[in-house]
Design a protein around this motif. Structure first.
Motif, PDB file in Angstrom:
ATOM      1  N   TYR A  37      53.319 -46.876  37.010  1.00 13.95           N
ATOM      2  CA  TYR A  37      53.540 -45.954  38.123  1.00 13.95           C
ATOM      3  C   TYR A  37      54.106 -44.748  37.634  1.00 13.95           C
ATOM      4  O   TYR A  37      53.606 -43.706  38.166  1.00 13.95           O
ATOM      5  N   SER A  79      53.728 -51.528  37.779  1.00 10.96           N
ATOM      6  CA  SER A  79      54.737 -51.284  38.120  1.00 10.96           C
ATOM      7  C   SER A  79      55.344 -50.113  36.931  1.00 10.96           C
ATOM      8  O   SER A  79      55.906 -49.171  37.173  1.00 10.96           O
ATOM      9  N   ALA A  83      60.417 -48.907  40.674  1.00  9.80           N
ATOM     10  CA  ALA A  83      59.457 -48.496  41.480  1.00  9.80           C
ATOM     11  C   ALA A  83      59.943 -48.470  42.826  1.00  9.80           C
ATOM     12  O   ALA A  83      59.617 -47.666  43.678  1.00  9.80           O
ATOM     13  N   ASP A  85      59.769 -53.415  38.736  1.00 12.33           N
ATOM     14  CA  ASP A  85      59.413 -53.675  40.147  1.00 12.33           C
ATOM     15  C   ASP A  85      60.478 -52.859  40.782  1.00 12.33           C
ATOM     16  O   ASP A  85      60.368 -52.135  41.864  1.00 12.33           O
ATOM     17  N   LEU A  99      51.434 -52.616  43.878  1.00 15.61           N
ATOM     18  CA  LEU A  99      52.219 -52.621  42.590  1.00 15.61           C
ATOM     19  C   LEU A  99      52.703 -53.976  42.291  1.00 15.61           C
ATOM     20  O   LEU A  99      53.142 -54.794  43.168  1.00 15.61           O
ATOM     21  N   SER A 100      52.642 -54.409  41.129  1.00 16.82           N
ATOM     22  CA  SER A 100      53.522 -55.446  40.459  1.00 16.82           C
ATOM     23  C   SER A 100      53.572 -55.158  38.962  1.00 16.82           C
ATOM     24  O   SER A 100      52.868 -54.301  38.364  1.00 16.82           O
ATOM     25  N   SER A 101      54.151 -56.167  38.319  1.00 17.17           N
ATOM     26  CA  SER A 101      54.308 -56.445  36.689  1.00 17.17           C
ATOM     27  C   SER A 101      54.293 -57.533  36.165  1.00 17.17           C
ATOM     28  O   SER A 101      53.905 -58.563  36.944  1.00 17.17           O
ATOM     29  N   LEU A 119      54.641 -53.785  47.403  1.00 24.45           N
ATOM     30  CA  LEU A 119      55.304 -53.986  46.126  1.00 24.45           C
ATOM     31  C   LEU A 119      55.292 -55.569  45.930  1.00 24.45           C
ATOM     32  O   LEU A 119      56.106 -56.073  46.909  1.00 24.45           O
TER      33      LEU A 119
END
Length: 322
Positions: free
Chosen positions: A225, A222, A255, A252, A192-194, A241
């Motif tokens: 999600y 993120s 999440a 983030d 996950l990331s943004s 993450l």
């Protein structure tokens, strides 16, 4: 010729200047371009930007492509057939074409107006690696066409980031070993990331895990999600993450809060913790993926070592016809 001079010459030789920028590549080279797409979508008031995988660029040529376009094509080995064809397509449509490769004899070079032969390896300064160079091209293109108030801050950041990474690699060394020990037998990861770093969540999934370790993986933004993917969250599935510093950090953090409540196998790599804040707040978000690339390279090396699966091992790529 440096990036600034290349952009200046293109602007001088094109009657309409640069109106749009196309970022074109495959796989890891395409991953290196997500930062620049995010940057221009965020900061450009007039310039348009598009990100294409090379074969799609060839088979579904954008109608806007023309003499006012700048096309950047990257291929590490310089002979990726889809990228060579993409560069040819750009030139056939009259676009200014900049190519990047590590191979001084690559076929890509003969299909460009300008080629940047970049350095590679752990001993190089990251500002001389493709992600940073392409970012530099995007910044120079924006600044030369419509001006960019934070230009000097970005240039300073490019000089700072290598020092940040050197310290961060030492900082995560033991943590990466522990990660590899804990997760060596897992066969699925969600990453996950943004913001500017979503591209590297994707890149770590498809290149480092799927290609280099033959492990199933999927990248999740993120922000997305909570719009479907969080339904599969459990205590058995590992999540990585990538925590950004900058405007999208709240995505983030949201999440992470949920993962801590309903998950258990969570590895957090936080750029804030790794010292990225020495870069100016107004531009720091654009440097997250540059840091993540180098730091996650430490993680993947440890995973490859403990799994006895060298990063260079392939069963299809370069081995069979495709």
């Amino acid at each position: 010729m440096n990036v600034k001079d290349i952009i200046r010459e293109i602007q001088a030789n094109r009657e309409e200047g640069i109106k749009d920028l196309y970022l074109v590549a495959c796989g890891g080279s395409l991953v290196d371009m997500y930062l620049s797409e995010y940057f221009l979508k965020s900061e450009a008031k007039q310039m348009r930007v598009s990100l294409y995988t090379s074969n799609e660029f060839v088979h579904a040529v954008p109608k806007a492509l023309g003499s006012h376009s700048l096309v950047v094509v990257c291929s590490h080995g310089g002979n990726t057939k889809e990228s060579v064809e993409a560069a040819k397509t750009a030139q056939e449509h009259g676009a200014a074409t900049i190519t990047l490769t590590h191979n001084e004899t690559g076929a890509l070079i003969s299909n460009s107006d300008y080629n940047i032969l970049y350095k590679w390896g752990e001993e190089t300064d990251v500002k001389d690696n493709p992600m940073a160079i392409i970012f530099n091209i995007a910044v120079e293109a924006l600044h030369s066409t419509e001006g960019y108030d934070n230009y000097e801050k970005v240039m300073k950041g490019l000089e700072q980031v290598n020092t940040i990474i050197a310290k961060a690699r030492v900082q995560v060394a033991e943590r990466a070993k522990a990660f590899a020990e804990k997760y060596q037998h897992e066969n699925m990861f969600y990453v996950l990331s943004s913001g500017a770093s979503y591209g590297h969540a994707y890149g770590f999934s498809i290149c480092s895990l799927m290609e280099m370790q033959w492990v199933h993986a999927s990248a999740i933004h993120s922000g997305e999600y909570f719009h479907g993917p969080f339904e599969v969250t459990d205590k058995e599935t590992p999540y990585i993450l990538l925590m950004n510093e900058g405007r999208t950090r709240p995505l983030d953090e949201r999440a992470l809060t949920f993962l801590k409540q309903y998950g258990e196998k969570i590895e957090v790599v936080d750029c804030k913790e790794l010292g990225i804040n020495t870069i100016d707040d107004e531009v720091v978000e654009f440097f997250n993926p540059i840091v993540f690339y180098s730091i996650l390279s430490v993680y993947r090396a440890e995973l490859a070592e403990i799994r006895k699966h060298p990063l260079e091992t392939r069963r299809y790529m370069g081995k069979v016809a495709y």
